[in-house]
Write a protein that holds these residues in place. Structure first.
Motif, PDB file in Angstrom:
ATOM      1  N   ARG A 186       4.040   4.883 -18.805  1.00  0.00           N
ATOM      2  CA  ARG A 186       4.596   4.798 -20.218  1.00  0.00           C
ATOM      3  C   ARG A 186       3.176   5.185 -21.095  1.00  0.00           C
ATOM      4  NH1 ARG A 186       7.625   0.183 -18.386  1.00  0.00           N
ATOM      5  NH2 ARG A 186       9.790   0.950 -18.300  1.00  0.00           N
ATOM      6  N   ARG A 197       9.919  13.921 -20.868  1.00  0.00           N
ATOM      7  CA  ARG A 197      10.241  12.674 -20.397  1.00  0.00           C
ATOM      8  C   ARG A 197      11.252  12.710 -19.315  1.00  0.00           C
ATOM      9  NH1 ARG A 197       7.802   7.729 -22.200  1.00  0.00           N
ATOM     10  NH2 ARG A 197       9.177   5.972 -21.490  1.00  0.00           N
ATOM     11  N   ALA A 208      13.055   1.152 -17.034  1.00  0.00           N
ATOM     12  CA  ALA A 208      13.864   1.551 -18.312  1.00  0.00           C
ATOM     13  C   ALA A 208      12.935   2.905 -18.908  1.00  0.00           C
ATOM     14  CB  ALA A 208      13.464   0.411 -19.340  1.00  0.00           C
ATOM     15  N   GLY A 209      13.810   3.890 -19.493  1.00  0.00           N
ATOM     16  CA  GLY A 209      13.447   4.960 -20.110  1.00  0.00           C
ATOM     17  C   GLY A 209      13.146   6.200 -19.264  1.00  0.00           C
TER      18      GLY A 209
END
Length: 579
Positions: A186, A197, A208-209
């Motif tokens: 991140r 991404r 997450a993400g």
């Protein structure tokens, strides 16, 4: 064509015929000696004939071959049951091992390749792998080879700045990373301009993400085979500056080099190989690849711990493993009694490399484990080029051995002439495994090549037995009072001292001598030795300019994740006083 041209052409033809005969001999000896020929079945033979005719000789072929030839043979083991803390178990106890047959693993690789292809990953695309030791490392690397992409592997300990450099320099478009380092990714994400991404894929736990590896495996389809266009870009460890990307393709010569290296070892069909070094490093990558040529079972240890290493050998009846000397040293520090509490009788070979193997360490390892220790020399740029047998290590202490079949070595002195036995020169290598050059660095490529040979800057000599010895790096050569001092020679003497666990020698500026020798010493636990003791030990074996003028005692030598001593950190302004 004139007479001279005809003679030259005839001579080239003769040399080529001779080379083909030598290659045939290497192949015949290796396939017979290892049991490859006896293990060949008709389904596997059809795959080999078809794929080799298309020029496909990269690791992807091995999984297609063994999926047909030996479908139920175990290919990869993730030893989660080995230890709860190291292998993912919880409060309820160890988890179950993940086990993949060659057939099952080939199916996974095909599904992964299909998903990658759908995302535009193929010839001309580069993917960055930042993974710990786990089966997904092998799956990803082989799937990317199958679709013809280029693979860059990096340490999971990399910083955001280091990842930014590797991604930018290599032109990576996709990142596959270990979920354990999601926080670092991140932080690095804004620096990875070429990787969107959605192109950052986590392996292991959900992060997450980020996309997840399982989403790729959920897609069903056959991967297009463009493996003849695949490449691996392995970045050097960068112990003296920015890493350089060594580019290696896969041609017919790769198979010859692999069989030549295997022929110098006791490796056989049916082996169980324990991968314990980081998979992004040559030591692990090289011996996993060689083992897969033989259809071996690969047990992937997630991390190195001395007793975990021994327990894995005992539980999985490991026959071969590859370590860096630091790992061997840590195992031997357990003491003979604790080592012998584990059954290591299945071992046929412990391969050591990646850093110099001190003669005293080799002797101790052979005393404890028997004549199973093999020292090898190779580099990111050259592959494995020499192997020293236990007999060589006893007769020529400190040797890296002799060239494996298919490799040629040349020593060049400061005057540009070939060295005689006993003379130290720069080591140049020629083999089918040589990289094509450094990625986007033509100057470094040009400086490293000479008449088709490649040098990584190592200095070496050949002894009267034909065995080679590394004397250090060209850039590490110390010139004291006009005398060439090779750090490896001094370090070898220091390692003979019973109180010394590890030692490193560097040159520091000196007004009178130009440079003087400074030794950094880490003592064995419970041992003691003074600066005068160590200098007296050296004085008995070394000439005046080679004797360390300064002794600096440290708790441990600084090393990078692959075990190489970071000498540039030793030459800094801060140091401990001797004592």
């Amino acid at each position: 064509m004139d007479v001279g041209g005809a003679r030259a052409a005839l001579e080239r033809g003769r040399r080529r015929v001779g080379a083909l005969k030598d290659e045939a001999l290497v192949v015949r000896r290796a396939v017979t000696q290892t049991g490859l020929l006896a293990a060949l079945r008709w389904p596997g033979l059809k795959v080999l004939a078809r794929e080799l005719a298309k020029g496909r000789a990269n690791p992807s072929l091995l999984f297609r071959y063994y999926a047909e030839n030996s479908p139920s043979r175990i290919a990869v083991v993730d030893p989660r049951s080995l230890a709860p803390g190291a292998a993912g178990g919880g409060a309820e106890g160890p988890a179950e091992d993940r086990v993949y047959s060659f057939f099952a693993l080939n199916e996974v690789i095909d599904r992964l390749g299909y998903a990658l292809d759908r995302r535009g990953v193929g010839p001309g695309a580069t993917v960055l792998l930042v993974l710990k030791n786990r089966p997904e490392f092998v799956m990803s690397q082989i799937a990317l080879a199958r679709v013809g992409a280029s693979v860059v592997t990096a340490s999971w300990r990399s910083t955001p700045a280091e990842l930014s450099y590797l991604a930018g320099h290599s032109g990576a478009r996709l990142l596959v990373f270990d979920a354990d380092i999601a926080d670092m990714i991140r932080e690095a994400a804004p620096l990875l301009a070429g990787i969107p991404r959605e192109g950052m894929i986590a392996v292991g736990a959900r992060a997450a993400g980020f996309s997840h590896f399982d989403e790729l495996l959920a897609e069903r389809g056959d991967a297009p085979d463009r493996s003849e266009q695949a490449a691996v870009v392995m970045y050097t460890s960068g112990t003296t500056g920015k890493p350089k990307g060594a580019v290696r393709g896969f041609g017919r010569g790769v198979v010859l080099s692999a069989l030549g290296a295997i022929g110098a070892t006791p490796m056989r069909v049916g082996d169980v190989h324990l991968a314990v070094c980081p998979l992004y490093h040559l030591t692990a990558f090289g011996f996993v690849s060689l083992s897969l040529v033989l259809g071996a079972t690969i047990v992937i240890l997630p991390e190195f711990q001395p007793e975990l290493f021994l327990e894995a050998i005992q539980r999985y009846r490991v026959t071969t493993t590859a370590v860096v000397p630091t790992m061997l040293h840590r195992v031997l520090e357990l003491g003979e009694a604790r080592i012998r509490a584990y059954d290591t009788s299945s071992l046929t070979a412990i391969f050591a490399g990646g850093a110099p193997l001190p003669p005293a360490l080799a002797a101790e390892a052979m005393r404890v484990f028997g004549d199973r220790l093999f020292n090898f020399y190779g580099a990111t740029e050259t592959g494995i080029v020499t192997v020293a047998s236990p007999e060589d290590l006893r007769a020529s202490p400190g040797t890296i051995g002799r060239p494996v079949a298919g490799s040629e070595l040349m020593l060049v002195g400061e005057d540009g002439r070939p060295c005689r036995d006993g003379e130290v020169g720069e080591l140049y290598v020629r083999s089918p495994l040589l990289v094509s050059g450094y990625h986007r660095d033509p100057d470094a490529t040009r400086e490293s090549t000479l008449d088709g040979f490649f040098s990584v800057g190592d200095l070496a000599r050949r002894d009267a037995r034909g065995c080679y010895h590394i004397e250090g790096r060209k850039r590490d050569l110390i010139i004291s009072g006009g005398v060439n001092v090779y750090p490896a020679e001094v370090e070898s003497v220091l390692h003979d001292h019973p109180a010394i666990a590890e030692a490193a020698v560097v040159g520091v500026p000196d007004r009178a001598w130009g440079e003087r020798v400074r030794a950094f010493i880490a003592l064995r636990p419970g041992a003691s030795a003074s600066e005068d003791d160590i200098k007296a030990h050296c004085r008995a074996q070394l000439a005046g300019p080679k004797i360390p003028r300064e002794i600096v005692f440290v708790d441990a030598l600084p090393r990078n994740p692959t075990g190489k001593v970071m000498k540039r950190e030793l030459v800094g302004p801060e140091e401990k006083p001797a004592g």
